[in-house]
Scaffold this active site. Structure first.
Site, PDB file in Angstrom:
ATOM      1  N   GLU A 127       0.848  -1.210   0.000  1.00 20.61           N
ATOM      2  CA  GLU A 127       0.000   0.000   0.000  1.00 20.61           C
ATOM      3  C   GLU A 127       0.877   1.251   0.000  1.00 20.61           C
ATOM      4  O   GLU A 127       0.601   2.226  -0.707  1.00 20.61           O
ATOM      5  CB  GLU A 127      -0.930   0.004   1.225  1.00 20.61           C
ATOM      6  CG  GLU A 127      -1.840   1.235   1.248  1.00 20.61           C
ATOM      7  CD  GLU A 127      -2.615   1.382   2.551  1.00 20.61           C
ATOM      8  OE1 GLU A 127      -3.077   0.379   3.121  1.00 20.61           O
ATOM      9  OE2 GLU A 127      -2.752   2.537   3.010  1.00 20.61           O
ATOM     10  N   SER A 265      -8.564  -9.539   6.296  1.00 22.63           N
ATOM     11  CA  SER A 265      -8.564 -10.449   5.141  1.00 22.63           C
ATOM     12  C   SER A 265      -8.949 -11.884   5.514  1.00 22.63           C
ATOM     13  O   SER A 265      -8.674 -12.809   4.775  1.00 22.63           O
ATOM     14  CB  SER A 265      -7.207 -10.400   4.447  1.00 22.63           C
ATOM     15  OG  SER A 265      -6.177 -10.286   5.378  1.00 22.63           O
TER      16      SER A 265
END
Ligand code: F3S
Length: 282
Positions: A127, A265
């Site tokens: 990211e 996740s």
């Protein structure tokens, strides 16, 4: 014995959206690539592999692909990645989380306006690599409180501070405080995703009252690791597991309350398996 399961648990909005898009696309077309694992959860990645979805590990690896569709995951990618896909004539589906996209827009605009971008987060995280790749001028990445203390900015520019979406909220505030004490001219953009903040606060509250805490998530998931750290501070009997197979619980009679949380996740079926196991066996 009682079990408390966190309400803010499992796939966050951005990851769910990306995972759903890959499954949907895999139904239509066999030639699918994701740039990096679509989620940090190995179980999901293995399942998608069976459906013909391949993971590309690097821009170099992407060079060898002649056709197909590349799915950009929720973490987002650098601007140069879109240029490369365009040059190779590949199709793509952009599943960058809108909250990450917002950071790309901020750093692109503010760096173009002459600000020095400072990103609070883990420099090696995809990211952050993506965010760095939207800055028009070199960005500075600060990972920890110690780095913030050592940071000595001697340039003339105003600083524009953003953070990784999954960064710990309290640490971010502490770093901002350090910058203010140093007298820097800063604009602060709190870009921590609300999903993370809510999840972390709830995990801390649960860990503070239970005897045993279980944190479920992928080994490579930084947000799960942070949840683990937070829970550890409140409850020393905290377990970090990927799936039920890793759970090696030996609960004594004195354990009355078990808490469960999971990273962004972690699929729901794994969370359910773990909570059913604990409820039935103890
Ligand atoms: Fe997006 Fe927040 Fe998830 S930034 S990917 S919804 S943790």
């Amino acid at each position: 014995m009682e079990v408390i399961v966190a309400k803010n648990i499992g796939f966050c909005f951005g990851v769910k959206r990306a995972v759903d898009a890959v499954y949907e696309q895999a139904e239509k077309d066999g030639n699918i690539y994701t740039y990096g694992a679509i989620t940090h959860n190995e179980e999901v990645v293995k399942d998608l592999e069976k459906k013909g979805v391949s993971v590309i590990g690097s821009a170099k690896e992407l060079e060898s692909i002649q056709e197909g569709t590349v799915i950009i995951r929720a973490h987002g990618v650098a601007q140069s990645f879109y240029e490369q896909i365009g040059r190779q004539g590949l199709k793509y589906i952009d599943m960058t989380c809108p909250f990450v996209k917002r950071i790309h827009d901020i750093v692109e605009k503010e760096s173009a306006a002459g600000k020095q971008i400072v990103i609070i987060g883990n420099a090696g995280h995809p990211e952050i690599e993506g965010i760095v790749g939207w800055c028009k001028t070199p960005a500075i990445v600060i990972e920890s409180l110690d780095e913030a203390k050592e940071f000595d900015y001697t340039g003339e520019k105003e600083l524009c501070v953003v953070s990784q979406t999954t960064y710990n909220y309290n640490k971010f505030q502490d770093i901002v405080e350090i910058f203010k004490q140093k007298g820097y001219n800063v604009i602060i953009e709190n870009t921590i995703c609300n999903a993370t903040e809510v999840r972390q606060t709830e995990a801390r509250e649960i860990a503070a009252k239970v005897d045993v805490m279980i944190v479920i998530g992928g080994n490579h998931s930084s947000n799960t690791r942070k949840l683990y750290e937070i829970c550890m501070q409140e409850c020393e009997n905290t377990y970090f597991i990927q799936t039920l197979d890793d759970l090696n619980l030996d609960l004594s009679e004195s354990v009355k309350l078990v808490g469960i949380t999971a990273g962004a996740s972690t699929p729901n079926n794994i969370i359910e398996e773990v909570q059913n196991y604990v409820r039935i066996n103890f």
